[in-house]
Design an enzyme around this catalytic site. Structure first.
Site, PDB file in Angstrom:
ATOM      1  N   TYR A 170       0.988  -1.312  -0.126  1.00  0.00           N
ATOM      2  CA  TYR A 170      -0.057  -0.243   0.108  1.00  0.00           C
ATOM      3  C   TYR A 170       0.862   1.093  -0.167  1.00  0.00           C
ATOM      4  O   TYR A 170       1.540   1.687   1.096  1.00  0.00           O
ATOM      5  CB  TYR A 170      -0.846  -0.090   1.214  1.00  0.00           C
ATOM      6  N   ASP A 211      -2.020  -1.265  -4.024  1.00  0.00           N
ATOM      7  CA  ASP A 211      -2.395   0.277  -4.395  1.00  0.00           C
ATOM      8  C   ASP A 211      -1.138   0.984  -4.416  1.00  0.00           C
ATOM      9  O   ASP A 211      -0.409   1.275  -3.153  1.00  0.00           O
ATOM     10  CB  ASP A 211      -3.359   0.808  -3.348  1.00  0.00           C
ATOM     11  N   HIS A 340     -12.215   2.110  -4.402  1.00  0.00           N
ATOM     12  CA  HIS A 340     -11.428   1.449  -5.466  1.00  0.00           C
ATOM     13  C   HIS A 340     -12.254   0.343  -5.935  1.00  0.00           C
ATOM     14  O   HIS A 340     -13.144  -0.253  -5.507  1.00  0.00           O
ATOM     15  CB  HIS A 340      -9.997   0.903  -4.754  1.00  0.00           C
TER      16      HIS A 340
END
Length: 630
Positions: A170, A211, A340
């Site tokens: 992340y 991400d 998302h």
């Protein structure tokens, strides 16, 4: 015979396919609640390895319901720091679907697992670091504390699946004017690249999913500015790719070279989903040789030999936007889910592993989770044992239960009677009613009949008790002004008192619990006489009260609607659509923090779309000055 055996061996050697999914859930607790359970969420994604980012879980928040599901093993990294002034703002977790957590040859079950990218979280003994990893060479000027800050935000879980090493990351988000977070983001990806290069130089295959908070090119962002690709992090990402001399392949862009408007994230504050105003910042990239025996033959690589499919699961987009009224900006639409959507890759012909067990880093071995598992098992066993004991006890002691009911009905006062009936299980009454009575025992037969009649009386009593409880609850609700001028109602029986003699007889209001004596109350119940409770009159009063409350609510709603319309008419209108703006307040730290402003109420979209936000902006103070001049 040898060829047949070789064919069987070949089938055992390769799995049919391996599906990997990455998904920023924007709060794992919210997604589990949305899908009703963690297992349903995982099954909806239908993948062998599922990587979640932004779980927003701390170590104290870990629970079986959020981190464990039947048929899956999980590996988690939580936020350990509060340096940013808030907790639980990141966190990642990897779920691996397996048939057996022990002695398994499945590729999805990792051989080992690790938290963080620096390798320092597991390198401390008695508070002192044993040794830095070899991939950190060249970073000696970075202190150990600064390195630990990278891992303390819970941004990476590494799982070694034998044939490849998987990074679930992340990436940090940093505004261009926030130098501290920009430096943090730079250091995070620098250490990450050092670790990738070290593994690739050893001949390992590396898969990185998650991400990144980086949109590589203009095609990956709606309405990208001319200098969009000049960002240092976008430049860094593109240098990783094979077409620019790097080792990695961007799975999605490799399969969809010219596909436009393919985004994985939409900003919530401007309702970007309504006009597909988003960016592609969730990626799956990999590097290394293919899985075939002759790995360095010309034309052999993972992309050409094993990549079957890679796409964005757009069906996970929040809400259904087909029926949104664009003229109103879709303000009435409430979207649920993450901002998302998942991205997945399907690989083929991946070899299986030798038999191995779940690594010790798995969630099942975490102290907090392991304790919850033990407690849940103990509770399940205790409940089943108690249920069996209750059934046996109710059958053996049915006669004793009958006498208990009889004593409670005849001898107890009102308060004690209600309390005792609440403590008697309904299972015991059912067992008394359905119990088989021997024909040669007349005395027991008569006792059983009496107990049955007492049971009917008890059920009748329960009805009266329920009415009294409802009445008692009514008296605790908020009263209207009109109720203070209503005349109190009395019981109809003369034993209680008449309305003419109010100074000596007790006045009874049906809005409160009746104050008749306990003896009279029990007598009326035992005789099955409900005349003392004027049910019809009570219901009429309750209906009148509810209707008056409804009128008050309607009046309040109308008043609020008038206020809202007045406020709405006082708002400025945007220049693009001549529609009322929405008021906002500056929250970012700076000279304008706390200052109010007005913007177009519509959702943001491409500049070419006339139905999207027109970009109108107006300071609230400037409007006030105009009014003063007028």
């Amino acid at each position: 015979m040898e060829s047949e055996e070789g064919g069987v061996e070949q089938i055992k050697k390769f799995c049919s396919g391996l599906k990997i999914v990455t998904y920023n859930v924007n709060g794992l607790r919210s997604r589990v609640s949305q899908h009703e359970s963690l297992l349903k969420l995982l099954n909806t994604l239908d993948a062998d390895i599922i990587c979640f980012q932004e779980t927003k879980l701390s170590r104290q928040d870990l629970s079986v319901e959020l981190t464990m599901a039947d048929g899956y093993e999980s590996f988690i990294s939580c936020t350990r720091t509060t340096s940013r002034g808030r907790t639980c703002y990141s966190g990642v977790i990897t779920f691996c679907r397996v048939n057996s957590p022990f002695f398994s040859n499945e590729v999805a079950l990792p051989l080992s697992a690790e938290e963080g990218i620096t390798g320092l979280l597991g390198c401390f003994q008695n508070g002192e670091m044993i040794e830095r990893g070899p991939f950190l060479k060249g970073l000696e000027d970075i202190t150990t504390d600064d390195l630990l800050k990278i891992d303390n935000e819970g941004r990476c879980v590494i799982t070694d699946h034998g044939h490849f090493v998987l990074f679930n990351i992340y990436g940090p988000r940093a505004q261009h004017d926030d130098s501290e977070r920009v430096q943090f983001k730079f250091l995070f990806f620098l250490i990450l690249q050092k670790r990738w290069e070290y593994l690739c130089n050893k001949g390992n295959r590396v898969f990185v999913v998650g991400d990144f908070n980086i949109a590589p090119s203009t095609i990956d962002c709606c309405d990208a500015t001319p200098d969009f690709e000049d960002n240092r992090f976008r430049k860094w990402f593109r240098t990783l790719l094979r077409e620019n001399g790097g080792s990695f392949v961007d799975c999605f862009r490799g399969m969809n070279l010219d596909r436009k408007e393919a985004y994985t994230c939409w900003p919530q504050n401007v309702r970007g989903e309504e006009f597909n105003y988003g960016s592609r910042i969730d990626h799956i990239i990999f590097a290394g040789p293919c899985f075939h025996q002759h790995t360095y033959m010309e034309g052999h690589n993972i992309f050409e030999c094993h990549l079957e499919e890679c796409d964005i699961k757009i069906n996970f987009q929040r809400g259904k936007l087909d029926n949104v009224k664009r003229s109103k900006g879709g303000q009435s639409v409430r979207l649920e889910g993450s901002d998302h959507v998942p991205v997945y890759v399907l690989l083929r012909d991946i070899p299986n592993l030798s038999a191995h067990d779940t690594p010790l880093f798995a969630v099942r071995y975490i102290r907090e989770i392991r304790g919850q598992q033990t407690i849940c098992k103990l509770l399940d066993n205790t409940v089943s044992v108690l249920a069996k004991r209750q059934v046996g006890t109710s059958i053996e002691n049915s006669e004793e239960s009958c006498s208990l009911i009889k004593n409670d009905i005849l001898d107890s006062n009102c308060g004690d009677f209600i309390e005792s009936t609440q403590n008697i299980g309904m299972l015991e009454y059912d067992s008394v009613q359905n119990m088989h009575v021997p024909s040669n025992n007349e005395e027991f037969r008569s006792t059983s009949k009496k107990s049955k009649s007492k049971k009917d009386e008890f059920l009748h009593t329960q009805t009266a008790t329920t009415i009294s409880k409802k009445t008692r609850r009514n008296c605790m609700s908020q009263l209207s002004i009109r109720s203070f001028f209503q005349q109190s109602k009395n019981f109809s029986h003369g034993a209680v008192g008449t309305s003419d003699d109010q100074s000596h007889s007790p006045e009874v209001n049906l809005d409160v619990f009746p104050v008749a004596s306990a003896y009279e109350f029990n007598q009326s119940i035992s005789q099955g006489d409900m005349s003392d409770f004027d049910i019809k009159e009570s219901s009429e009063i309750q209906c009148a009260s509810s209707s008056s409350d409804t009128k008050i609510d309607n009046i309040a709603s109308l008043e609020w609607e008038k206020i809202r319309q007045k406020m709405h008419s006082s708002l400025p209108v945007c220049k693009g659509h001549s529609e009322p703006c929405v008021a906002r307040t500056v929250k970012k730290t700076g000279p304008n923090v706390g200052r109010g402003f007005y913007v177009c109420a519509r959702a943001k979209g491409p500049v070419s779309n006339s139905e999207a936000n027109c970009g109108h902006f107006e300071w609230a103070s400037s409007r006030t000055k105009k009014k003063r001049k007028e």
